[in-house]
Design a protein around this motif. Sequence first.
Motif, short mmCIF file in Angstrom:
data_model
loop_
_atom_site.label_atom_id
_atom_site.label_comp_id
_atom_site.label_asym_id
_atom_site.label_seq_id
_atom_site.Cartn_x
_atom_site.Cartn_y
_atom_site.Cartn_z
N ARG A 172 3.89 -2.92 7.21
CA ARG A 172 4.65 -3.85 6.36
C ARG A 172 5.62 -4.61 7.26
O ARG A 172 6.37 -4.00 8.03
CB ARG A 172 5.41 -3.10 5.27
N THR A 173 5.59 -5.94 7.17
CA THR A 173 6.47 -6.78 7.97
C THR A 173 7.52 -7.42 7.08
O THR A 173 7.20 -7.94 6.00
CB THR A 173 5.67 -7.88 8.71
N ASN A 205 -9.34 -12.64 1.83
CA ASN A 205 -8.45 -11.51 2.13
C ASN A 205 -9.20 -10.27 2.63
O ASN A 205 -8.68 -9.17 2.56
CB ASN A 205 -7.59 -11.15 0.92
N HIS A 206 -10.39 -10.45 3.15
CA HIS A 206 -11.16 -9.34 3.71
C HIS A 206 -11.80 -9.81 5.01
O HIS A 206 -12.55 -10.79 5.01
CB HIS A 206 -12.24 -8.85 2.75
N ALA A 207 -11.50 -9.12 6.12
CA ALA A 207 -12.00 -9.55 7.43
C ALA A 207 -12.53 -8.37 8.23
O ALA A 207 -12.14 -7.22 8.01
CB ALA A 207 -10.89 -10.25 8.22
N ILE A 208 -13.43 -8.69 9.14
CA ILE A 208 -13.96 -7.72 10.10
C ILE A 208 -13.57 -8.18 11.49
O ILE A 208 -13.70 -9.36 11.83
CB ILE A 208 -15.49 -7.61 9.99
N SER A 221 11.96 -10.72 12.56
CA SER A 221 11.09 -9.92 11.70
C SER A 221 11.08 -8.49 12.20
O SER A 221 11.38 -8.21 13.37
CB SER A 221 9.67 -10.48 11.68
N ALA A 222 10.74 -7.58 11.30
CA ALA A 222 10.61 -6.17 11.64
C ALA A 222 9.34 -5.65 10.99
O ALA A 222 9.01 -6.03 9.87
CB ALA A 222 11.82 -5.38 11.17
N THR A 223 8.62 -4.81 11.71
CA THR A 223 7.37 -4.24 11.21
C THR A 223 7.42 -2.72 11.30
O THR A 223 7.85 -2.18 12.32
CB THR A 223 6.16 -4.76 12.01
N HIS A 244 -0.54 -6.31 -1.65
CA HIS A 244 0.86 -6.31 -2.08
C HIS A 244 1.82 -6.32 -0.89
O HIS A 244 2.82 -5.58 -0.87
CB HIS A 244 1.15 -5.12 -2.99
N GLY A 245 1.53 -7.15 0.11
CA GLY A 245 2.41 -7.29 1.26
C GLY A 245 2.18 -6.30 2.38
O GLY A 245 2.85 -6.37 3.41
#
Length: 228
Positions: free
Chosen positions: A224-225, A157-160, A20-22, A196-197
């Motif tokens: 983005r990964t 999809n929302h975290a603290i 993988s690449a980020t 969107h990724g």
Amino acid sequence: SKMVAICSLAVAPAALADWSATVTGASDYMFNGVSQTQNNPALQGSIDYAADNGWYAGSWTSNVDYGDAANRELDFYTGYYQSLNESTDADFGIAYYSYYGSSAASEYNYPEMYGKLIFTHRLGITETTLWYSWDYFGTGADHVIGKVAHTFSIADNHAIQLTVDNSHSLDEEKYQWDTGDSSYVHYKVAYQTQFHGFDIEIAAEDTTLSYDTADARLFASVSRTFSF
């Protein structure tokens, strides 16, 4: 302890495809609450390999601003990630940080060992991490950093994420911060989501240090990964 800087270490390697690449764009390169870019933006990238047995290795880079001494950081790391039981995972390894931009840049190079325990429970995910270097930033000083981070969901999809870490020089004669402190505490509150990724983080952070590259600030990053 670039790990707050080494983004890939924040993700369980077992969850990654083989390679993988980020790529990350950030409003600053914050290393335990201290800007490495003189409060300026950073463009960062990594490439990682994760084997099915839990072993992983990778490299991460970012621009830095150490005056005339260095303008580029390149890190290498390898480690092992293992699930201990249904709710506990372990991650441990070694990293090497290298610097470029002048003939003196390599004097900052240093190795570091790290270990992390990750606890998943009904209130979220709690991580405890310890880093140790015997040559912190090339000074020959023993140095430790301890961190506790807790992440909890506030909606789908929302975290603290709440983070507290302590950086401590074990040899003040060889290394201390500009204020003469042998240790300091860093606090961070971050909102994290995906769109969107893209991984997005917006955070507020501060330290107990009293100079302008470590004062209270807002921070934002977009990553983005790509898996291959």
